[in-house]
Structure formats: C-alpha cells, structure tokens
Design a protein around this motif. Structure first.
Motif: not given
Length: 418
Positions: A99-127
């Motif tokens: 229920d957090s407003d993403i714009f209530s702070h200019n930074a958020w701590d300990h933020v993880e992203v879903d597994a598909s983002y890790a796949d994106f990073i791997e594709q970036q690295t391969l490129f």
C-alpha cells in the motif's frame, strides 16, 4: 528607414517551450524497465508486456517486458521515522509495501525485483560480451588508465561530484575521529578524486591531532584538491589535509609522507572498481602494509547488476564485469563473495589472534553487505535499481611474517625518499 504604415509588420513566430525530455537517447532502450506508469495497469502483466512491446520504442536487447519492484506485505503500525537505523549496514528501513505510494520517498531500501529482471541482466551481459572492446582499445584504456582520469578532471574539475554528506551515517567512526580530544589519528583516502570525501571531513574536524592524506593516481585530480580554498587556507606549519599523487597498485612505492604501519583508517570509496582485476592483489597488499594492526578499511563500491552496468551498450565490455565508460575511465562491478575472497586472501587468523598463512595475508571481514535501493525521480517518473557493496575490513594483529613484510615496506619507502 520608416515602415510603410499601410503594410502591417509581420508578427514574429513565438517559440513554444519544449517539455523536458524524460529519457536521454542513450537510455531509451531501458524505457520499459525504468519508467513508472502514471496509473497501475488494469490488464494482466503478460498481456501488458505484449501490448507495450508494440507501442514502446524498439528495444535494443529485445526484452519486451515491464519490470516492477517486489512489494513487501503491509506492516502495522507505520513507523513515524522510516529512515532511522542503529546499524549503518542496515541501509535504512524505507520498505516498499503493497500500500506504499512509490512517490512518497525518493529512494526505497532493500528493493528486489522479480526473476525476469535477472534474466534481463543476463541478456544484457551476453549482448555486451558479444560486442566487446577491440584488443587495440583494450590496450589503450588499460596501459595508462590515469591519463583518462586526468582528462576527466581537466573537463569537470571540482563541479562533477557532490560532497559525500552520507559518510558519517554509513561509517560512524568518521564522526568520532574528528571530535576534539579524540587523539592522534591518521586517515588515508585512496582515490580521493576532487576531494568530495576529504573536504567534508576537513570541514567537520575539531581534532587538532587528526591527519588526513588524500591520494589519487590522477595528478590532475590532486591539482584540483590543492587549488581549493579549504586546502590553501590551512596553516602552513601543520596542515590537517595533504594531497599527493599515488598509484594504489604501485609495486614499488607508498604514498609520500606515510610509512608502513602508520595509518589508522583507509577510505576506499568507489575507487577499487577503477582498478583492473590484475591490480587488485597489489592494491590490497599496499593497503595492508600501510595500516597499523587493528586498522580498518572503509569500503564502498559498485555491485553486480547495478543500473550503471545494465545500461552499457556495445563497445564498452573490457572483460567479465569490467567496462570502459564513454570518457575512457574504467569500472568494475562486484559480488559479495568475490570481495570476501579478494580481501580475506589466503592468510587466516588463528585462535590467538595471530595471522597464519604462507604468502598472502588477509583482512578480517568486520562487515560486508549488499545495499540495494530503488531511486525514484518523481518529476520524470523514473525508477532506477541501484546496487552497491559496503564493507569494513580490519588488519589483524601482526605475526612474524607480517612484521617482516612491513619492515620491507619501510625499507622500500626509505629508498624512495633517497
């Protein structure tokens, strides 16, 4: 010449004010990963990804998906002071919840992203890996890296980086050593740049027995430090801050004015990443030699998967996780386990507190943690996933081999002076 009154003067066209560009051209390929939509999408994520892939600008790396941060379950009651923390390695408590407003702070701590983002990073690295720097340019950037930093500071002087006001929050000991009555203390900053760490410490200092040494392998950076009013206005007899050019990976010299075993604290803030992997061992050995037994390294640098790494395009990859920026300066991105191996070395501390080992003498890892944050640009509706490594490494008590090594370091320093 007068105007003909019967012919009306032609009205000049009014130039319309252009809206501020949300992303630079170099960041457009990351639009779907860093831009925050105005309203939550009503359609399922899988359908949304397909729709946006048609409407969004073509993505260089062919990953048509929108990555969102993982939100934690709502907690109650709300913390009235979400930024407080007693442990500096806690990295804040601004948790992004359902229920957090993403714009209530200019930074958020300990933020993880879903597994598909890790796949994106791997594709970036391969490129990036398949479009690496040519062998000729690798030699050009690696043979004399200091010249690229000289060019950088010639162009940017002291106005590029901001003073690091977060130093005491992340490393509380720095707030103690500047207090009046603390006593003798020698602090060395390696990779001092334009003085964005040294000058804030100098400004806070009330300890007449504090000595700050700022070193950088860019002679131009040292010129920038020495030209600042805060540096030139120091008492000539006993200046608190002294700045010198020194290569942290030099196999033959120590910084001017410092001897082996003479430093209490070494600051390494975003400098280790500028060294090539082949230089790490020598740099760690030099820092080890300079520190007193019980002295500490305060460390902060780039972590694997940081936005700065993900955004690199072709022609920037030097070797695994090591890149060259557009201005010719180099940068490496670390993992936690990798840093442990680098700084612990092969030497270990036995139960009596003495260092044992054959050649390499390692540090004690007091703290080492990954700082993951999501920075938010509220005006431009951007989200940026950042990843930094922060650590404290302590030199153990001296064993016989270690004492012999420090003696050799002093002898090398004496030879340099002569």
């Amino acid at each position: 010449m007068e105007e003909d009154p019967e012919v009306p003067a032609q009205a000049l066209p009014i130039r319309q004010k252009q809206p501020r560009q949300q992303l630079t051209k170099g960041m457009e390929h990351l639009r779907s990963y860093v831009v925050i939509p105005d309203t939550p999408p009503p359609t399922p994520p899988t359908i949304l990804a397909k729709e946006e892939s048609r409407d969004a600008p073509s993505d260089t790396y062919g990953v048509p998906a929108t990555y969102q941060p993982i939100r934690n379950p709502s907690s109650a009651p709300k913390d009235d002071n979400p930024e407080k923390r007693s442990n500096p390695f806690q990295f804040g408590t601004r948790y992004l919840e359902e229920d957090s407003d993403i714009f209530s702070h200019n930074a958020w701590d300990h933020v993880e992203v879903d597994a598909s983002y890790a796949d994106f990073i791997e594709q970036q690295t391969l490129f990036q890996r398949s479009n690496q720097v040519s062998d000729f340019d690798k030699s050009r950037f690696n043979d004399a890296p200091e010249k690229w930093w000289d060019k950088f500071y010639s162009n940017n002087a002291a106005n590029f980086f901001k003073d690091r006001k977060w130093l005491v929050q992340e490393f509380p000991v720095l707030g103690e050593v500047v207090k009046e009555g603390y006593g003798p203390m020698t602090v060395l900053e390696v990779g001092a740049g334009a003085g964005n760490t040294a000058f804030p410490l100098l400004g806070m200092n009330s300890n007449p027995e504090l000595r700050l040494h700022a070193c950088d392998y860019s002679k131009k950076a040292i010129e920038v430090i020495r030209s600042q009013d805060a540096y030139t206005s120091q008492p000539c007899s006993i200046p608190v801050l002294q700045a010198y050019a020194w290569d942290a990976a030099s196999p033959t010299t120590l910084p001017p004015g410092l001897e082996a075993g003479s430093v209490d604290i070494v600051l390494m803030i975003f400098i280790f990443s500028a060294l090539s992997p082949a230089q790490w061992k020598q740099a760690v050995a030099n820092i080890f030699t300079l520190l007193k037994p019980g002295g500490e390294v305060l460390f902060r640098d780039y972590g694997r998967g940081d936005l700065a790494q993900v955004r690199f395009k072709k022609g920037r990859y030097l070797e695994e996780n090591f890149y060259v920026r557009g201005d010719g300066t180099r940068v490496y991105f670390f993992e936690e386990g990798e840093l442990r191996r680098i700084w612990e070395g092969e030497g270990r501390v036995d139960e009596s507190g003495l260092v044992v080992g054959e050649e390499d003498v390692g540090f004690e890892i007091v703290d080492l943690a990954v700082d993951r944050r999501m920075l938010v640009n509220r005006q431009r509706k951007l989200k940026m996933y950042r990843c930094w490594m922060q650590g404290r490494f302590r030199k153990p008590l001296a064993g016989p081999k270690q004492a012999d090594r420090e003696q050799k370091g002093k002898e090398a320093a004496d030879c340099t002076k002569r």
